[in-house]
Design a protein around this motif. Structure first.
Motif, PDB file in Angstrom:
ATOM      1  N   ILE A 148       0.750  -1.074  -0.024  1.00 58.64           N
ATOM      2  CA  ILE A 148      -0.027   0.179  -0.115  1.00 58.64           C
ATOM      3  C   ILE A 148       0.857   0.959   0.100  1.00 58.64           C
ATOM      4  N   THR A 149       0.806   2.111  -0.938  1.00 59.35           N
ATOM      5  CA  THR A 149       1.538   3.235  -1.356  1.00 59.35           C
ATOM      6  C   THR A 149       0.937   4.504  -1.152  1.00 59.35           C
ATOM      7  N   PRO A 150       1.715   5.587  -0.825  1.00 64.15           N
ATOM      8  CA  PRO A 150       0.879   6.989  -0.707  1.00 64.15           C
ATOM      9  C   PRO A 150       1.239   7.692  -2.142  1.00 64.15           C
ATOM     10  N   TRP A 151       0.846   8.753  -2.293  1.00 65.67           N
ATOM     11  CA  TRP A 151       0.684   9.755  -3.440  1.00 65.67           C
ATOM     12  C   TRP A 151       1.746  10.397  -3.952  1.00 65.67           C
ATOM     13  N   ASN A 152       2.860  10.582  -2.949  1.00 62.61           N
ATOM     14  CA  ASN A 152       4.012  11.527  -3.398  1.00 62.61           C
ATOM     15  C   ASN A 152       4.914  11.036  -4.401  1.00 62.61           C
ATOM     16  N   PRO A 176      -1.996   1.362  -5.103  1.00 64.37           N
ATOM     17  CA  PRO A 176      -1.570   2.758  -4.818  1.00 64.37           C
ATOM     18  C   PRO A 176      -2.611   3.599  -4.208  1.00 64.37           C
ATOM     19  N   SER A 177      -2.195   5.172  -3.882  1.00 62.25           N
ATOM     20  CA  SER A 177      -3.242   5.852  -3.557  1.00 62.25           C
ATOM     21  C   SER A 177      -4.447   6.109  -4.867  1.00 62.25           C
ATOM     22  N   ALA A 178      -5.514   6.351  -4.082  1.00 66.67           N
ATOM     23  CA  ALA A 178      -6.682   6.863  -5.215  1.00 66.67           C
ATOM     24  C   ALA A 178      -6.214   8.087  -5.820  1.00 66.67           C
ATOM     25  N   PHE A 179      -5.379   8.937  -5.243  1.00 65.04           N
ATOM     26  CA  PHE A 179      -5.192  10.300  -5.785  1.00 65.04           C
ATOM     27  C   PHE A 179      -4.165  10.135  -7.135  1.00 65.04           C
ATOM     28  N   THR A 225       3.115   2.418   3.454  1.00 68.05           N
ATOM     29  CA  THR A 225       3.880   3.563   3.210  1.00 68.05           C
ATOM     30  C   THR A 225       2.860   4.484   3.280  1.00 68.05           C
ATOM     31  N   GLY A 226       2.714   5.485   4.423  1.00 68.28           N
ATOM     32  CA  GLY A 226       1.745   6.477   4.404  1.00 68.28           C
ATOM     33  C   GLY A 226       1.847   7.288   5.551  1.00 68.28           C
ATOM     34  N   SER A 227       0.945   7.580   6.277  1.00 65.79           N
ATOM     35  CA  SER A 227       0.986   8.652   7.488  1.00 65.79           C
ATOM     36  C   SER A 227       0.946   7.969   8.854  1.00 65.79           C
ATOM     37  N   THR A 228       1.379   8.388   9.645  1.00 65.31           N
ATOM     38  CA  THR A 228       1.551   7.638  10.919  1.00 65.31           C
ATOM     39  C   THR A 228      -0.203   7.568  11.387  1.00 65.31           C
ATOM     40  N   GLN A 229      -1.084   8.261  11.331  1.00 69.31           N
ATOM     41  CA  GLN A 229      -2.279   8.197  11.921  1.00 69.31           C
ATOM     42  C   GLN A 229      -2.887   6.875  10.759  1.00 69.31           C
ATOM     43  N   THR A 230      -2.676   6.531   9.739  1.00 65.43           N
ATOM     44  CA  THR A 230      -3.359   5.525   8.964  1.00 65.43           C
ATOM     45  C   THR A 230      -2.421   4.459   9.216  1.00 65.43           C
ATOM     46  N   GLY A 231      -1.163   4.420   9.504  1.00 65.24           N
ATOM     47  CA  GLY A 231      -0.319   3.401   9.931  1.00 65.24           C
ATOM     48  C   GLY A 231      -0.715   2.559  11.400  1.00 65.24           C
ATOM     49  N   GLU A 248       6.089   2.386   7.035  1.00 67.98           N
ATOM     50  CA  GLU A 248       7.013   3.433   6.858  1.00 67.98           C
ATOM     51  C   GLU A 248       6.117   4.446   6.884  1.00 67.98           C
ATOM     52  N   LEU A 249       6.238   5.430   7.598  1.00 72.59           N
ATOM     53  CA  LEU A 249       5.476   6.378   8.253  1.00 72.59           C
ATOM     54  C   LEU A 249       5.773   7.914   8.196  1.00 72.59           C
ATOM     55  N   GLY A 250       5.142   8.926   8.885  1.00 74.82           N
ATOM     56  CA  GLY A 250       5.466  10.410   8.625  1.00 74.82           C
ATOM     57  C   GLY A 250       6.917  10.626   9.124  1.00 74.82           C
ATOM     58  N   ILE A 281       8.027  14.928   0.545  1.00 73.54           N
ATOM     59  CA  ILE A 281       8.845  13.646   0.685  1.00 73.54           C
ATOM     60  C   ILE A 281       8.909  13.491   2.274  1.00 73.54           C
ATOM     61  N   CYS A 282       8.933  12.108   2.566  1.00 74.13           N
ATOM     62  CA  CYS A 282       8.802  11.865   3.895  1.00 74.13           C
ATOM     63  C   CYS A 282      10.071  12.165   4.490  1.00 74.13           C
ATOM     64  N   LEU A 283      11.394  12.214   3.776  1.00 71.60           N
ATOM     65  CA  LEU A 283      12.740  12.492   4.006  1.00 71.60           C
ATOM     66  C   LEU A 283      13.018  14.015   3.942  1.00 71.60           C
ATOM     67  N   ARG A 327      -6.184  18.235  -3.074  1.00 74.62           N
ATOM     68  CA  ARG A 327      -6.908  19.209  -2.383  1.00 74.62           C
ATOM     69  C   ARG A 327      -6.851  18.896  -0.820  1.00 74.62           C
ATOM     70  N   ARG A 328      -6.690  17.691  -0.491  1.00 73.54           N
ATOM     71  CA  ARG A 328      -6.628  17.484   1.213  1.00 73.54           C
ATOM     72  C   ARG A 328      -5.584  17.876   1.543  1.00 73.54           C
ATOM     73  N   GLN A 329      -4.239  17.686   0.694  1.00 71.78           N
ATOM     74  CA  GLN A 329      -2.884  18.149   1.417  1.00 71.78           C
ATOM     75  C   GLN A 329      -2.957  19.696   1.367  1.00 71.78           C
ATOM     76  N   GLU A 379       4.285  19.795  13.823  1.00 68.26           N
ATOM     77  CA  GLU A 379       3.311  18.937  12.978  1.00 68.26           C
ATOM     78  C   GLU A 379       4.169  18.755  11.594  1.00 68.26           C
ATOM     79  N   GLU A 380       3.688  17.546  10.881  1.00 63.40           N
ATOM     80  CA  GLU A 380       4.546  17.396   9.631  1.00 63.40           C
ATOM     81  C   GLU A 380       3.540  18.311   8.680  1.00 63.40           C
ATOM     82  N   GLN A 381       4.400  19.266   8.020  1.00 60.95           N
ATOM     83  CA  GLN A 381       3.569  20.040   6.872  1.00 60.95           C
ATOM     84  C   GLN A 381       3.550  19.340   5.521  1.00 60.95           C
TER      85      GLN A 381
HETATM   86  P1  NDP Z   1      -2.135   8.031   4.050  1.00 62.01           P
HETATM   87  O1  NDP Z   1      -1.624   7.380   5.145  1.00 62.01           O
HETATM   88  O2  NDP Z   1      -3.629   8.930   3.965  1.00 62.01           O
HETATM   89  O3  NDP Z   1      -2.465   7.313   2.741  1.00 62.01           O
HETATM   90  C1  NDP Z   1      -1.365   6.018   2.296  1.00 62.01           C
HETATM   91  C2  NDP Z   1      -1.862   4.759   1.558  1.00 62.01           C
HETATM   92  O4  NDP Z   1      -2.827   4.207   2.697  1.00 62.01           O
HETATM   93  C3  NDP Z   1      -2.871   5.126   0.407  1.00 62.01           C
HETATM   94  O5  NDP Z   1      -2.795   4.226  -0.445  1.00 62.01           O
HETATM   95  C4  NDP Z   1      -4.074   5.419   1.296  1.00 62.01           C
HETATM   96  O6  NDP Z   1      -5.193   5.107   0.266  1.00 62.01           O
HETATM   97  C5  NDP Z   1      -4.264   4.030   1.960  1.00 62.01           C
HETATM   98  N1  NDP Z   1      -5.287   4.136   3.328  1.00 62.01           N
HETATM   99  C6  NDP Z   1      -5.946   5.129   3.578  1.00 62.01           C
HETATM  100  N2  NDP Z   1      -6.798   4.853   4.724  1.00 62.01           N
HETATM  101  C7  NDP Z   1      -6.477   3.567   4.835  1.00 62.01           C
HETATM  102  C8  NDP Z   1      -6.852   2.594   5.660  1.00 62.01           C
HETATM  103  N3  NDP Z   1      -7.638   2.995   6.913  1.00 62.01           N
HETATM  104  N4  NDP Z   1      -6.381   1.253   5.567  1.00 62.01           N
HETATM  105  C9  NDP Z   1      -5.225   0.880   4.974  1.00 62.01           C
HETATM  106  N5  NDP Z   1      -5.039   1.808   4.026  1.00 62.01           N
HETATM  107  C10 NDP Z   1      -5.433   3.234   3.713  1.00 62.01           C
HETATM  108  O7  NDP Z   1      -0.882   8.844   3.627  1.00 62.01           O
HETATM  109  P2  NDP Z   1      -0.672   9.936   2.188  1.00 62.01           P
HETATM  110  O8  NDP Z   1      -1.009   9.118   1.134  1.00 62.01           O
HETATM  111  O9  NDP Z   1      -1.602  11.228   2.476  1.00 62.01           O
HETATM  112  O10 NDP Z   1       0.968  10.101   2.198  1.00 62.01           O
HETATM  113  C11 NDP Z   1       1.311  11.079   3.097  1.00 62.01           C
HETATM  114  C12 NDP Z   1       2.054  10.599   4.309  1.00 62.01           C
HETATM  115  O11 NDP Z   1       2.970   9.537   3.755  1.00 62.01           O
HETATM  116  C13 NDP Z   1       3.076  11.492   4.997  1.00 62.01           C
HETATM  117  O12 NDP Z   1       2.907  11.298   6.276  1.00 62.01           O
HETATM  118  C14 NDP Z   1       4.589  10.902   4.587  1.00 62.01           C
HETATM  119  O13 NDP Z   1       5.524  11.346   5.543  1.00 62.01           O
HETATM  120  C15 NDP Z   1       4.174   9.646   4.615  1.00 62.01           C
HETATM  121  N6  NDP Z   1       5.314   8.901   3.777  1.00 62.01           N
HETATM  122  C16 NDP Z   1       6.228   8.056   4.290  1.00 62.01           C
HETATM  123  C17 NDP Z   1       7.429   7.566   3.719  1.00 62.01           C
HETATM  124  C18 NDP Z   1       8.231   6.720   4.499  1.00 62.01           C
HETATM  125  O14 NDP Z   1       9.118   6.310   3.621  1.00 62.01           O
HETATM  126  N7  NDP Z   1       8.529   6.786   5.741  1.00 62.01           N
HETATM  127  C19 NDP Z   1       7.495   7.867   2.261  1.00 62.01           C
HETATM  128  C20 NDP Z   1       6.479   8.602   1.807  1.00 62.01           C
HETATM  129  C21 NDP Z   1       5.341   9.394   2.440  1.00 62.01           C
HETATM  130  P3  NDP Z   1      -6.237   6.373  -0.467  1.00 62.01           P
HETATM  131  O15 NDP Z   1      -4.861   7.541  -0.743  1.00 62.01           O
HETATM  132  O16 NDP Z   1      -6.636   5.764  -1.710  1.00 62.01           O
HETATM  133  O17 NDP Z   1      -7.048   6.916   0.670  1.00 62.01           O
END
Ligand code: NDP
Length: 479
Positions: A148-152, A176-179, A225-231, A248-250, A281-283, A327-329, A379-381
Motif C-alpha cells: 500500500i503506497t502514498p501519492w507523493n 496505490p493511493s486513489a489520488f 507507506t503513508g501517514s502515522t495516523q493511517t499506519g 514506513e510512516l510520517g 517527501i517523507c525525508l 486538495r486534501r494536502q 506537525e508534519e507540513q
Molecule cells: P495516507 O496514510 O493517507 O495514505 C497512504 C495509503 O494508505 C494510500 O494508499 C491510502 O489510500 C491508504 N489508506 C488510507 N486509509 C487506509 C486505511 N484505513 N487502511 C489501509 N490503507 C489506507 O498517507 P498519504 O497518502 O497522505 O501520504 C503522506 C504521508 O506518507 C506522509 O505522512 C508522509 O510522511 C508519509 N510517507 C512516508 C514515507 C516513508 O518512507 N516513511 C514515504 C512517503 C510518504 P487512499 O489514498 O486511496 O485513501
C-alpha cells in the motif's frame, strides 16, 4: 501501448494476469488544473477477493521457482520499465504534479531498484554440521503481500516493495493511493505478460479499498507507506490475524546548520532538501535549525532561492516546483499557513496562497523563527513551507531536533565534517546524513524510529522483511 492524444485513456486493474475493467470508475484529478485527467477502475470487494485468490494460487509455484529465475524476471521488469519511462513519467506528472525531470528520475529509480534488488542473496546459516546434527536456518517467503503506497512518489514507493517481495518468493497485490493510481495501473499492464499469472496484481480504488485490503484474511504481510495516523489503523487491523507489517510512516526531519558552514554553498542544498517535490517527501527537511551567527545570511540566501524558483503547471512549461498534489494536502498546508499568520509569525517569503487558477499552488514559504510549540514546527507540513529556527547552544539544538514523535531522517551541515559527525551521533532518526540529505541506495536500508515506522525498506534488511526464518534440524547420531 502508449497514449494516443485525443483518445480516452482506458486503464485496467491487473488481476490474475488479466486486464479487469468494467464496473464503477473514479476520477483522477490533475493538481495543476483541478481538472479530471482520467477515469480509473474502482476495484470492488469481489475484485479484491479475486486478486487475493489469484495471488494465493500463484504463490506455491512462484515460491518454488529457482531464485535465479526470479532474479531474471525482476531484470525483465526493469527492462520493461525502461522501455516505458517517458509514458510512465508523463502519467506521474499529470496525476501527481511534479516536474517532468523529477518524474523521469522517479521511474528510472524503479528500474534501478529492481535490478539492484535482483542481485541480493537470501542468507542461509548453517548452525551445526557434525556427526550429531545438521541444522540450517533459511529464509522463507511469507505468502501474499499487500503493498500500500502514498501519492507523493507513486512509482518510487512501489519500487521499495515490489522487487524485494517478489525476489523473496511472495506474490503481490499492489494498491496505490486513489489520488495517483494511473502510473501503477499502467505498470500492471506493462508487467502483465512477463510474469506468471497472479504473481503481480494491481488494484486501485476510491473510498475504502485500503481498509478492505488490511482487513482481508488472505494477506500474510502488509507493507505500508503513508501517514502515522493511517499506519496505526493498518497495524490494528493486521493484529486481528497477526499478519506481518512493515510501516514506513510520517517524518518531521530536522536539519542542524553549524556556524562554520559556507552559507552560499549549503543554501541551495538546504533549499532543495526542503522544497524538492514541493516539500512532499517523507525525508524532506521539515525544520531547519540554524546557528545564530549564520541565521540572517542563510535566511537571505534561502529567500533569494525561493523567489527564483519557477512554480507552475509541470505539463505546460519548465518549472522547478509543481502544485501541492491534492486538495486534501493543500488544505492541510493552508491550515498551517493560516495558523502562522493568525499567531503573527513572520513569512520571510511566500505565505497564504491567493485563490484562483484552478490548481493547488503554494509558493515556497519560509517562516521566521516560530516558537518550538507552534504547529508548523511540531506537525508534519508535507508541503512547500519551512520554519527556520535559531539556536545558540548545540545541546539545545540537538534536544529540539530530537523532540516530537517522529524520527525518520535528520541531517547536519558543517564546515568540519568530523564536528558534524559528532552532532549526528546524538540525533534520533532512522537515517542521519552529514553534509547531504535524502541520499538513498537500493542496497542500504532505511526506515523510521519512534512513530515514524516499524521495519525498514531496501538492502538485505529490507528484503528480509518479506521473509521469515525457518530452522531445519536433522539429528544424525542416535545418542
Ligand atoms: P495516507 O496514510 O493517507 O495514505 C497512504 C495509503 O494508505 C494510500 O494508499 C491510502 O489510500 C491508504 N489508506 C488510507 N486509509 C487506509 C486505511 N484505513 N487502511 C489501509 N490503507 C489506507 O498517507 P498519504 O497518502 O497522505 O501520504 C503522506 C504521508 O506518507 C506522509 O505522512 C508522509 O510522511 C508519509 N510517507 C512516508 C514515507 C516513508 O518512507 N516513511 C514515504 C512517503 C510518504 P487512499 O489514498 O486511496 O485513501
Amino acid at each position: 501501448m502508449s497514449h494516443n492524444p485525443g483518445a480516452p485513456w482506458a486503464f485496467t486493474l491487473t488481476i490474475g494476469g488479466r486486464p479487469v475493467a468494467g464496473g464503477p470508475t473514479f476520477d483522477v484529478i490533475n493538481p495543476a488544473t483541478g481538472r479530471v485527467v482520467a477515469a480509473a477502475p474502482d476495484c470492488t470487494r469481489e475484485q479484491l477477493d479475486e486478486a487475493v485468490t489469484a495471488a494465493r494460487a500463484a504463490f506455491p509455484a512462484w515460491a518454488a521457482l529457482a531464485v535465479a529465475e526470479r532474479r531474471r524476471l525482476l531484470v525483465s521488469m526493469a527492462d520493461a520499465v525502461d522501455e516505458h519511462t517517458q509514458e510512465l513519467a508523463g502519467l506521474v506528472v499529470l496525476e501527481q504534479g511534479k516536474p517532468r525531470p523529477v518524474a523521469v528520475a522517479e521511474v528510472a529509480g524503479l528500474a534501478l531498484w529492481l535490478r539492484q534488488t535482483a542481485g541480493l542473496e537470501l542468507p542461509e546459516t548453517v548452525n551445526q554440521d557434525d556427526g550429531e546434527r545438521w541444522s540450517v536456518t533459511r529464509r522463507l517467503p511469507l505468502g501474499v503481500v499487500a503493498a500500500i503506497t502514498p501519492w507523493n512518489y507513486p512509482v518510487g514507493q512501489a519500487s521499495f516493495k515490489v522487487g524485494p517481495a517478489l525476489l523473496a518468493g511472495n506474490t503481490v497485490v499492489l494498491k496505490p493511493s486513489a489520488f495517483t493510481p494511473l502510473a501503477n495501473l499502467r505498470l500492471g499492464e506493462v508487467w502483465r505478460d512477463l510474469l506468471p499469472a497472479g504473481v503481480m496484481n494491481v488494484v486501485a480504488g476510491s473510498g475504502s479499498l485500503g481498509s478492505w485490503v488490511t482487513g482481508h484474511p488472505g494477506f500474510d504481510k502488509i507493507s505500508f507507506t503513508g501517514s502515522t495516523q493511517t499506519g496505526r489503523k493498518v497495524m490494528a487491523s493486521a493484529a486481528q490475524r497477526l499478519a506481518r507489517v512493515t510501516l514506513e510512516l510520517g517524518g518531521n526531519d530536522a536539519a542542524i546548520v553549524l556556524p562554520d558552514v559556507d552559507v552560499k554553498e549549503v543554501a541551495p542544498q538546504l533549499f532543495w532538501a526542503a522544497f524538492a517535490n514541493s516539500g512532499q517527501i517523507c525525508l524532506a527537511t521539515k525544520r531547519l535549525y540554524v546557528h545564530e551567527d549564520v541565521y540572517d545570511d542563510l535566511a537571505c540566501e534561502l529567500v533569494r532561492l525561493a523567489e527564483q524558483a519557477r512554480v507552475g503547471d509541470p505539463s505546460e512549461s519548465e518549472v522547478d516546483l509543481g502544485p501541492v498534489s491534492n486538495r486534501r494536502q493543500y488544505e492541510t498546508v493552508v491550515s498551517l499557513l493560516r495558523d502562522c499568520r493568525d499567531r503573527g509569525y513572520r513569512f520571510l517569503t511566500g505565505g497564504l496562497p491567493e485563490d484562483g487558477g484552478g490548481g493547488w499552488f503554494v509558493a515556497p514559504t519560509l517562516v521566521d523563527d516560530p516558537p518550538e510549540s507552534s504547529r508548523i514546527v511540531r506537525e508534519e507540513q508535507f508541503g512547500p513551507v519551512l520554519p527556520l529556527l535559531k539556536y545558540r547552544d548545540m545541546d539545545d539544538a540537538v534536544q529540539r531536533a530530537n523532540a516530537g514523535e517522529y524520527a525518520l531522517g535528520a541531517s547536519v551541515w558543517a564546515g568540519d565534517p568530523e564536528a558534524g559527525q559528532e552532532v549526528a551521533a546524538q540525533l534520533e532518526a532512522g537515517t542521519v546524513w552529514v553534509n547531504e540529505v535524502m541520499h538513498l541506495d537500493p542496497l542500504v536500508p532505511f526506515g523510521g524510529r519512534k512513530q515514524s515506522g516499524i521495519g525498514v525498506e531496501s538492502g538485505l534488511a529490507g528484503l528480509l522483511e518479506f521473509t521469515e526464518p525457518q530452522t531445519l534440524s536433522v539429528r544424525r547420531s542416535r545418542r
